[in-house]
Design an enzyme around this catalytic site. Sequence first.
Site, PDB file in Angstrom:
ATOM      1  N   LYS A 124     -17.971 -20.156 -17.896  1.00  0.00           N
ATOM      2  CA  LYS A 124     -17.265 -21.252 -17.226  1.00  0.00           C
ATOM      3  C   LYS A 124     -18.252 -22.280 -16.681  1.00  0.00           C
ATOM      4  O   LYS A 124     -18.087 -23.490 -16.902  1.00  0.00           O
ATOM      5  CB  LYS A 124     -16.399 -20.719 -16.079  1.00  0.00           C
ATOM      6  CG  LYS A 124     -15.532 -21.779 -15.414  1.00  0.00           C
ATOM      7  CD  LYS A 124     -15.090 -21.395 -14.024  1.00  0.00           C
ATOM      8  CE  LYS A 124     -16.197 -21.567 -13.007  1.00  0.00           C
ATOM      9  NZ  LYS A 124     -15.751 -21.369 -11.607  1.00  0.00           N
ATOM     10  N   ASP A 142     -10.955 -21.920 -15.188  1.00  0.00           N
ATOM     11  CA  ASP A 142     -11.046 -21.272 -13.887  1.00  0.00           C
ATOM     12  C   ASP A 142      -9.660 -20.765 -13.505  1.00  0.00           C
ATOM     13  O   ASP A 142      -8.732 -20.781 -14.316  1.00  0.00           O
ATOM     14  CB  ASP A 142     -11.620 -22.230 -12.840  1.00  0.00           C
ATOM     15  CG  ASP A 142     -10.668 -23.381 -12.500  1.00  0.00           C
ATOM     16  OD1 ASP A 142      -9.596 -23.499 -13.134  1.00  0.00           O
ATOM     17  OD2 ASP A 142     -10.996 -24.167 -11.592  1.00  0.00           O
TER      18      ASP A 142
END
Length: 217
Positions: A124, A142
């Site tokens: 991420k 997320d």
Amino acid sequence: MADLISDAEVINILDHLDQMYPNPKTMLYHESPFQLVIAVLMSAQTTDVGVNKVTPALFAAYPDANAMAEADVADLEDKIKTIGLYRNKAKNMKKTAIMIRDEFGGQVPNTREELEKLPGVGRKTANVVLSEAFGVPTIAVDTHVERVTKRMGIVPPNASVRETEEILMARIPENRWRDAHHQFIYFGREYCTARNPKCRKDPRIDFCECRVLPQYG
């Protein structure tokens, strides 16, 4: 959860989000790729607002990898102690700075494989840095992105984080990946919150499953 929406409905959602959140940008304060890496690293289990409260003083003292590599971990801890997991994050920040200095000549690498070698940097974080710092089309997933896209019916409810990323990349035009990532986050923070989402209370929001699923009411 209802069946997944059509690709045409996905585009309709993106068009709505474009109107609500035009030209979205990361909320994390930074002035360089290195500072972005550190800010995103600190944002895990911490709000962007919380990170932005500590980064100005942190980056004034340690503006680049060379400076932070020489920092005392105790001082890094002191400068970021208001955010969650600050001790572990301070250690990773110093290790990351040392690696960038020693292995990458002081410059943040611009490939996912190299970014993920940095301590504390996962997929991420790497995706955020690639998109924001280097203009590489990515979708970073997320908790907000995952929650919103599943509730909207874009992604199956049982999809993993990696599967969610792959499905979104397949269903969203590549030239919209970056903006969509930020827009889902904005929408998740403002409307499609984890608890008591406001989607059903705003007449503009007719494109989120929260409106039709009572458990999200």
